[in-house]
Scaffold this active site. Structure first.
Site, PDB file in Angstrom:
ATOM      1  N   HIS A   5       4.929   5.554   2.300  1.00  0.00           N
ATOM      2  CA  HIS A   5       5.023   6.786   3.095  1.00  0.00           C
ATOM      3  C   HIS A   5       5.945   6.564   4.298  1.00  0.00           C
ATOM      4  CE1 HIS A   5       2.265   8.855   0.678  1.00  0.00           C
ATOM      5  NE2 HIS A   5       1.136   8.588   1.281  1.00  0.00           N
ATOM      6  N   CYS A  55       0.847  -1.196   0.000  1.00  0.00           N
ATOM      7  CA  CYS A  55       0.000   0.000   0.000  1.00  0.00           C
ATOM      8  C   CYS A  55       0.882   1.246   0.000  1.00  0.00           C
ATOM      9  CB  CYS A  55      -0.876  -0.033   1.254  1.00  0.00           C
ATOM     10  SG  CYS A  55      -1.878   1.431   1.508  1.00  0.00           S
ATOM     11  N   SER A 109       0.764   3.671   1.883  1.00  0.00           N
ATOM     12  CA  SER A 109       1.150   4.060   3.245  1.00  0.00           C
ATOM     13  C   SER A 109       2.448   3.379   3.685  1.00  0.00           C
ATOM     14  CB  SER A 109       0.050   3.717   4.250  1.00  0.00           C
ATOM     15  OG  SER A 109      -1.086   4.446   3.933  1.00  0.00           O
ATOM     16  N   HIS A 162       0.802  -3.876   6.010  1.00  0.00           N
ATOM     17  CA  HIS A 162      -0.385  -3.842   6.886  1.00  0.00           C
ATOM     18  C   HIS A 162      -1.638  -4.320   6.177  1.00  0.00           C
ATOM     19  CE1 HIS A 162      -0.302  -0.087   4.641  1.00  0.00           C
ATOM     20  NE2 HIS A 162      -1.618  -0.074   4.765  1.00  0.00           N
TER      21      HIS A 162
HETATM   22  N1  COD Z   1      -3.759  15.375  -8.922  1.00  0.00           N
HETATM   23  C1  COD Z   1      -4.410  14.249  -9.286  1.00  0.00           C
HETATM   24  N2  COD Z   1      -3.944  12.995  -9.042  1.00  0.00           N
HETATM   25  C2  COD Z   1      -2.765  12.873  -8.421  1.00  0.00           C
HETATM   26  C3  COD Z   1      -2.011  14.013  -8.014  1.00  0.00           C
HETATM   27  C4  COD Z   1      -2.553  15.299  -8.299  1.00  0.00           C
HETATM   28  N3  COD Z   1      -1.910  16.407  -7.959  1.00  0.00           N
HETATM   29  N4  COD Z   1      -0.885  13.575  -7.422  1.00  0.00           N
HETATM   30  C5  COD Z   1      -0.933  12.227  -7.431  1.00  0.00           C
HETATM   31  N5  COD Z   1      -2.054  11.798  -8.040  1.00  0.00           N
HETATM   32  C6  COD Z   1      -2.504  10.417  -8.275  1.00  0.00           C
HETATM   33  C7  COD Z   1      -1.393   9.467  -8.662  1.00  0.00           C
HETATM   34  O1  COD Z   1      -1.122   9.517 -10.045  1.00  0.00           O
HETATM   35  C8  COD Z   1      -1.994   8.118  -8.240  1.00  0.00           C
HETATM   36  O2  COD Z   1      -2.713   7.500  -9.275  1.00  0.00           O
HETATM   37  C9  COD Z   1      -2.961   8.486  -7.112  1.00  0.00           C
HETATM   38  O3  COD Z   1      -3.028   9.909  -7.069  1.00  0.00           O
HETATM   39  C10 COD Z   1      -2.503   7.986  -5.730  1.00  0.00           C
HETATM   40  O4  COD Z   1      -2.514   6.628  -5.745  1.00  0.00           O
HETATM   41  P1  COD Z   1      -1.436   5.678  -5.006  1.00  0.00           P
HETATM   42  O5  COD Z   1      -1.402   4.382  -5.755  1.00  0.00           O
HETATM   43  O6  COD Z   1      -0.207   6.444  -4.813  1.00  0.00           O
HETATM   44  O7  COD Z   1      -2.046   5.469  -3.552  1.00  0.00           O
HETATM   45  P2  COD Z   1      -3.099   4.479  -2.860  1.00  0.00           P
HETATM   46  O8  COD Z   1      -4.392   4.496  -3.595  1.00  0.00           O
HETATM   47  O9  COD Z   1      -2.479   3.120  -2.609  1.00  0.00           O
HETATM   48  O10 COD Z   1      -3.255   5.174  -1.422  1.00  0.00           O
HETATM   49  C11 COD Z   1      -3.646   6.460  -1.363  1.00  0.00           C
HETATM   50  C12 COD Z   1      -3.801   7.023   0.081  1.00  0.00           C
HETATM   51  C13 COD Z   1      -4.004   8.479  -0.119  1.00  0.00           C
HETATM   52  C14 COD Z   1      -4.968   6.422   0.799  1.00  0.00           C
HETATM   53  C15 COD Z   1      -2.548   6.751   0.926  1.00  0.00           C
HETATM   54  O11 COD Z   1      -1.452   7.222   0.307  1.00  0.00           O
HETATM   55  C16 COD Z   1      -2.631   7.477   2.272  1.00  0.00           C
HETATM   56  O12 COD Z   1      -2.490   8.655   2.405  1.00  0.00           O
HETATM   57  N6  COD Z   1      -2.865   6.710   3.285  1.00  0.00           N
HETATM   58  C17 COD Z   1      -3.006   7.200   4.615  1.00  0.00           C
HETATM   59  C18 COD Z   1      -4.399   7.123   5.002  1.00  0.00           C
HETATM   60  C19 COD Z   1      -4.793   5.870   5.672  1.00  0.00           C
HETATM   61  O13 COD Z   1      -5.956   5.555   5.720  1.00  0.00           O
HETATM   62  N7  COD Z   1      -3.826   5.124   6.191  1.00  0.00           N
HETATM   63  C20 COD Z   1      -4.077   3.913   6.803  1.00  0.00           C
HETATM   64  C21 COD Z   1      -3.524   2.757   6.051  1.00  0.00           C
HETATM   65  S1  COD Z   1      -3.413   3.012   4.342  1.00  0.00           S
HETATM   66 ZN    ZN Z   2      -2.826   0.890   3.590  1.00  0.00          ZN
END
Ligand code: COD
Ligand code: ZN
Length: 375
Positions: free
Chosen positions: A52, A47, A49, A68
């Site tokens: 991160h 994931c 996170s 996780h």
């Molecule tokens: N505008 C539009 N899209 C964007 C931009 C932007 N400026 N920047 C990035 N993106 C796109 C990327 O191209 C990508 O497709 C997408 O945003 C993000 O996707 P991923 O694959 O990086 O992330 P995910 O879907 O696996 O996870 C996203 C979260 C935001 C949920 C994660 O990063 C996070 O913040 N998790 C913490 C929150 C949480 O609940 N944590 C507990 C366990 S995850």
């Molecule tokens: Zn997660």
């Protein structure tokens, strides 16, 4: 021969310091203490996170075993554990649930008071770790640690699921799928016929698109700067896909124009100040609801225009999709088994634990939705 009560030596992906690759080493996993459960991991998703934590935008302690989003089978249980028994198929819960605190008892609460998500999630409840490498302790992560053949969980951080559930798929119910799907259904409470906007089309954002569709939204506008994500978003229910880089004006203005005043619901699934602001501003005045699913860097502060809220928009946050983990996870697994939703389109890569660094590269390059490590 039973391994219960003994130290298990097994393979794990350990990260020694910030921004460094994982190395596969043999670690020692101590037996579970009272109210703990040791499980053999069968599969684990990667994931954002976790990444991160690697990059430092989410604080954790090193050296660590991350991960996780897993599925495992109970190997042994500590004294006093009644919720699971050896042989049960389980999902680790990064958001544990004691079931007795004020939050667990509140109908809308899902962040247990007894178990935090911060640095306290990097050790067991007694302040020690069950993982060692050559005798030196290795930290856990997010109450779970799934990038290892064996892990030890607090009993509040594990739940039994259907024995027939495929681990390499339902692991996504441990985080990504539930987080996005629940944010639309439980937190935004998307209504039939409504217009939604989903910012960010990673595994979590696409699950939010699925949640909007399941709730009966008639228009789902998907937003990403990576147009390669659009085909999948459409397959899962997006009615339109837009790339902010294709417009000269801010994306919120584009959305307000497209929807004659703004969307009913917006979900920000990226975790950036700029897009959180855009998602709020893209909501309709008076009744628009914006949900923060992505978490911006810990300890950061952001500014918003207060009039956006003053004029009736609602800004909400959602952790683990608002689900009460122990209750919801087995139910979501059984819904999956009854084909109420699919997980297949979210899984783009399946890799062995040894290829974990490749899995993280695919995520960083935007080439994967979910890579699942199979053990
Ligand atoms: N505008 C539009 N899209 C964007 C931009 C932007 N400026 N920047 C990035 N993106 C796109 C990327 O191209 C990508 O497709 C997408 O945003 C993000 O996707 P991923 O694959 O990086 O992330 P995910 O879907 O696996 O996870 C996203 C979260 C935001 C949920 C994660 O990063 C996070 O913040 N998790 C913490 C929150 C949480 O609940 N944590 C507990 C366990 S995850
Ligand atoms: Zn997660």
């Amino acid at each position: 021969m039973s391994t219960a009560g003994k130290v298990i030596k097994c393979k794990a992906a350990v990260i020694w310091e910030l921004k460094k690759p994982f190395s596969i080493v043999e670690i020692e996993v101590a037996p579970p203490k009272a109210h703990e459960v040791r499980i053999k991991i069968l599969a684990s998703g990667i994931c954002r996170s976790d990444d991160h934590a690697v990059s430092g935008s989410q604080y954790t302690k090193f050296p660590a075993i991350l991960g996780h989003e897993g599925v495992g089978v109970v190997e042994s249980i500590g004294e006093g554990v009644t919720c699971v028994k050896p042989g049960d198929k389980v999902i680790p819960l990064f958001l544990p649930m004691c079931g007795e605190c004020k939050n667990c008892k509140h109908p809308r609460g899902n962040m247990c008071d007894k178990h935090g998500l911060g640095v306290e999630a990097a050790l067991m409840a007694d302040g020690t770790s069950r993982f060692t490498y050559k005798g030196e302790p290795i930290h856990a992560f997010g109450n779970t640690s799934t990038f290892t053949e064996y892990t030890v969980l607090r009993e509040d951080a594990v739940v039994k699921i259907d024995a027939a559930a495929p681990p390499e798929k339902v692991c996504l119910i441990g985080c990504g799928f539930s987080t996005g799907y629940g944010a639309a259904i439980n937190t935004a409470k998307v209504e039939p016929g409504s217009t939604c906007a989903v910012f960010g089309l990673g595994g979590v954002g696409l699950s939010a698109v699925m949640g909007c569709k399941a709730a009966g939204a008639s228009r789902i506008i998907a937003i990403d700067i990576n147009k390669d994500k659009f085909a999948k978003a459409k397959e899962l229910g997006a009615t339109e896909c837009i790339n902010p880089n294709d417009y000269k004006k801010p994306i919120e203005d584009v959305l307000v124009e497209m929807t004659n005043g703004g969307v009913d619901y917006s979900l920000e699934v990226i975790g950036r100040h700029e897009t959180l602001n855009s998602a709020l501003a893209a909501c309709h005045k008076n009744y628009g609801i914006s949900v923060m699913v992505g978490v911006p860097p810990s300890l950061s502060q952001m500014t918003i225009m207060p009039t956006l809220l003053f004029t009736g928009r609602t800004w909400k946050g959602s952790l683990f999709g608002g689900w009460k983990s122990k209750v919801a996870v087995p139910k979501l697994v059984s819904d999956f088994m009854q084909k109420k939703f699919t997980l297949d389109p979210l899984i783009t890569h399946t890799l062995p634990l040894d290829k974990i660094n490749e899995g993280f590269e695919l995520l960083r390059e935007g080439k994967s939705i979910r890579s699942v490590l199979v053990f």
